[in-house]
Enzyme design. Structure first.
Site, PDB file in Angstrom:
ATOM      1  N   ARG A 104      -0.091   9.110 -10.405  1.00 39.44           N
ATOM      2  CA  ARG A 104      -0.153   7.836  -9.395  1.00 39.44           C
ATOM      3  C   ARG A 104       0.500   6.917  -9.969  1.00 39.44           C
ATOM      4  NH1 ARG A 104      -3.603   7.507  -5.463  1.00 39.44           N
ATOM      5  NH2 ARG A 104      -4.033   5.320  -6.062  1.00 39.44           N
ATOM      6  N   HIS A 155       3.206   3.455  -9.069  1.00 42.25           N
ATOM      7  CA  HIS A 155       2.986   2.207  -9.121  1.00 42.25           C
ATOM      8  C   HIS A 155       4.223   1.268  -9.841  1.00 42.25           C
ATOM      9  CE1 HIS A 155      -1.173   2.232  -7.831  1.00 42.25           C
ATOM     10  NE2 HIS A 155      -1.708   2.852  -8.950  1.00 42.25           N
ATOM     11  N   LEU A 173      11.007 -20.275  -4.662  1.00 42.20           N
ATOM     12  CA  LEU A 173      10.260 -19.569  -3.947  1.00 42.20           C
ATOM     13  C   LEU A 173       8.902 -19.900  -4.933  1.00 42.20           C
ATOM     14  CD1 LEU A 173       9.622 -17.220  -2.283  1.00 42.20           C
ATOM     15  CD2 LEU A 173      10.083 -15.515  -4.149  1.00 42.20           C
ATOM     16  N   ASP A 176       0.833  -1.091  -0.159  1.00 39.94           N
ATOM     17  CA  ASP A 176      -0.119   0.070   0.117  1.00 39.94           C
ATOM     18  C   ASP A 176       0.589   1.063  -0.155  1.00 39.94           C
ATOM     19  OD1 ASP A 176      -2.200   1.398  -0.024  1.00 39.94           O
ATOM     20  OD2 ASP A 176      -2.607   1.329   2.212  1.00 39.94           O
ATOM     21  N   ARG A 181      -5.346  -2.232   8.593  1.00 41.26           N
ATOM     22  CA  ARG A 181      -6.470  -3.027   7.991  1.00 41.26           C
ATOM     23  C   ARG A 181      -6.211  -4.279   7.195  1.00 41.26           C
ATOM     24  NH1 ARG A 181      -8.250   2.422   6.555  1.00 41.26           N
ATOM     25  NH2 ARG A 181      -7.423   2.314   4.681  1.00 41.26           N
ATOM     26  N   ARG A 210       0.358   7.577  -2.435  1.00 40.74           N
ATOM     27  CA  ARG A 210       0.981   8.875  -1.592  1.00 40.74           C
ATOM     28  C   ARG A 210       2.418   8.965  -2.240  1.00 40.74           C
ATOM     29  NH1 ARG A 210      -1.513   5.806   3.486  1.00 40.74           N
ATOM     30  NH2 ARG A 210      -2.282   4.185   1.698  1.00 40.74           N
TER      31      ARG A 210
HETATM   32  C1  FPP Z   1      -1.674   0.358  -3.409  1.00 43.93           C
HETATM   33  O1  FPP Z   1      -1.167   1.635  -3.651  1.00 43.93           O
HETATM   34  C2  FPP Z   1      -1.161  -0.565  -4.627  1.00 43.93           C
HETATM   35  C3  FPP Z   1      -1.780  -1.245  -5.569  1.00 43.93           C
HETATM   36  C4  FPP Z   1      -3.399  -1.023  -5.673  1.00 43.93           C
HETATM   37  C5  FPP Z   1      -1.183  -1.864  -6.795  1.00 43.93           C
HETATM   38  C6  FPP Z   1       0.010  -2.630  -6.479  1.00 43.93           C
HETATM   39  C7  FPP Z   1       0.706  -2.728  -7.460  1.00 43.93           C
HETATM   40  C8  FPP Z   1       1.912  -2.618  -7.669  1.00 43.93           C
HETATM   41  C9  FPP Z   1       2.937  -2.675  -6.490  1.00 43.93           C
HETATM   42  C10 FPP Z   1       2.856  -2.664  -9.166  1.00 43.93           C
HETATM   43  C11 FPP Z   1       2.786  -3.712  -9.970  1.00 43.93           C
HETATM   44  C12 FPP Z   1       2.908  -4.927  -9.417  1.00 43.93           C
HETATM   45  C13 FPP Z   1       3.266  -6.124 -10.044  1.00 43.93           C
HETATM   46  C14 FPP Z   1       3.116  -7.351  -9.057  1.00 43.93           C
HETATM   47  C15 FPP Z   1       3.670  -6.038 -11.345  1.00 43.93           C
HETATM   48  P1  FPP Z   1      -2.512   2.740  -3.593  1.00 43.93           P
HETATM   49  O2  FPP Z   1      -2.359   2.952  -5.125  1.00 43.93           O
HETATM   50  O3  FPP Z   1      -3.810   2.144  -3.048  1.00 43.93           O
HETATM   51  O4  FPP Z   1      -1.734   3.790  -2.689  1.00 43.93           O
HETATM   52  P2  FPP Z   1      -2.445   4.994  -2.138  1.00 43.93           P
HETATM   53  O5  FPP Z   1      -3.148   4.054  -0.922  1.00 43.93           O
HETATM   54  O6  FPP Z   1      -1.323   5.711  -1.316  1.00 43.93           O
HETATM   55  O7  FPP Z   1      -3.258   5.871  -3.029  1.00 43.93           O
END
Ligand code: FPP
Length: 249
Positions: free
Chosen positions: A41, A45, A139, A28, A200, A32
């Site tokens: 955003r 990612h 793994l 998560d 959470r 941010r």
């Molecule tokens: C949460 O951050 C993250 C996600 C919803 C997506 C997770 C994706 C990745 C780590 C990148 C790609 C992954 C792979 C496996 C290739 P958020 O966007 O909810 O953050 P925020 O709460 O700060 O807005």
């Protein structure tokens, strides 16, 4: 709990005989992270994808056999279409780029979630990657995609009911439910890590994490490094797991 130990210091403090078998991570804070840098955003990612490599590498180096990452939840479809599309594109890029490394390090890929609702091209890439890594014995990396724990439990119960109706055989027990979940064959997670400070579970592995130790860090996912994972494992080893008993033997 954080310590001042360096990465090597943490590594040598970890007892290899008492490693968690399965680590699950709620990644998560990508948004941010990007916001803090006035970036879109999706830049968060993309940086999050680099942190995925760190997490995988740390588990591989330690010898943790199972790692499960919450990459896309059933609720994530509510995000703007452009962000969803970019997340799917990133996933495809990850699969393409990391295939060689996965085979080099004998990593086996697995997916949990309602994968049939993912875009066809993503499903195809996932099938290829799973097939290409299925004989690997290192793994096991499970990606939770279009995953929701409640949906998983509903799907498992539907499966059990179908079987009961068809054959008149079967039972509703903890074991039968566990075996009907997407995670069939995976041990329950011992350690559940969540980044960016939120306390959470967000509909992640609700059944399987019944006895998992929770470890939450304020670090945003894109800043997560091998060191953070080692710290989590070290803290995990300091805890006493009692599974509802008194912990006396
Ligand atoms: C949460 O951050 C993250 C996600 C919803 C997506 C997770 C994706 C990745 C780590 C990148 C790609 C992954 C792979 C496996 C290739 P958020 O966007 O909810 O953050 P925020 O709460 O700060 O807005």
């Amino acid at each position: 709990m954080t310590s001042q130990l360096s990465e090597t210091g943490l590594l040598s403090a970890i007892d290899r005989e008492r490693l968690p078998h399965h680590i699950a991570v709620i990644m998560d804070g990508n948004g941010r992270w990007a916001q803090k840098r006035r970036l879109p955003r999706i830049a968060g990612h993309r940086a999050g994808m680099r942190a995925v490599r760190q997490g995988v590498e740390a588990c591989r180096r330690l010898g943790v056999p199972y790692l499960t990452l919450y990459a896309f939840s059933v609720e994530n479809w509510k995000r703007p279409q452009a962000e969803v599309d970019l997340l799917m594109a990133l996933l495809r890029e990850f699969l393409k780029k990391e295939m060689r490394q996965m085979n080099r390090y004998r990593i086996r890929l697995r997916v949990i979630g309602r994968t049939r609702e993912l875009p066809k091209a993503v499903q195809q890439d996932l099938r290829k990657a799973i097939e290409a890594t299925k004989r690997n014995t290192g793994l096991t990396l499970s990606l939770a995609l279009n995953y929701g724990a409640r949906a998983e439990i509903v799907d498992a119960l539907r499966k059990l009911v179908r079987k009961l109706k068809r054959s008149g055989k079967g039972e509703v027990s903890e074991r039968a439910i566990s075996q009907a979940l997407y995670t069939r064959g995976l041990p329950d997670p011992d350690l559940l890590i969540r980044t960016s400070g939120e306390m959470r579970l967000s509909n992640f592995l609700l059944w399987q994490a019944a006895y998992a130790e929770l470890w939450v860090t304020d670090t945003l996912w894109p800043d997560f490094t091998r060191r953070d994972l080692y710290q989590a494992v070290l803290d995990y080893q300091k805890r006493e797991r009692r599974y509802g008993g008194l912990g006396l033997s």
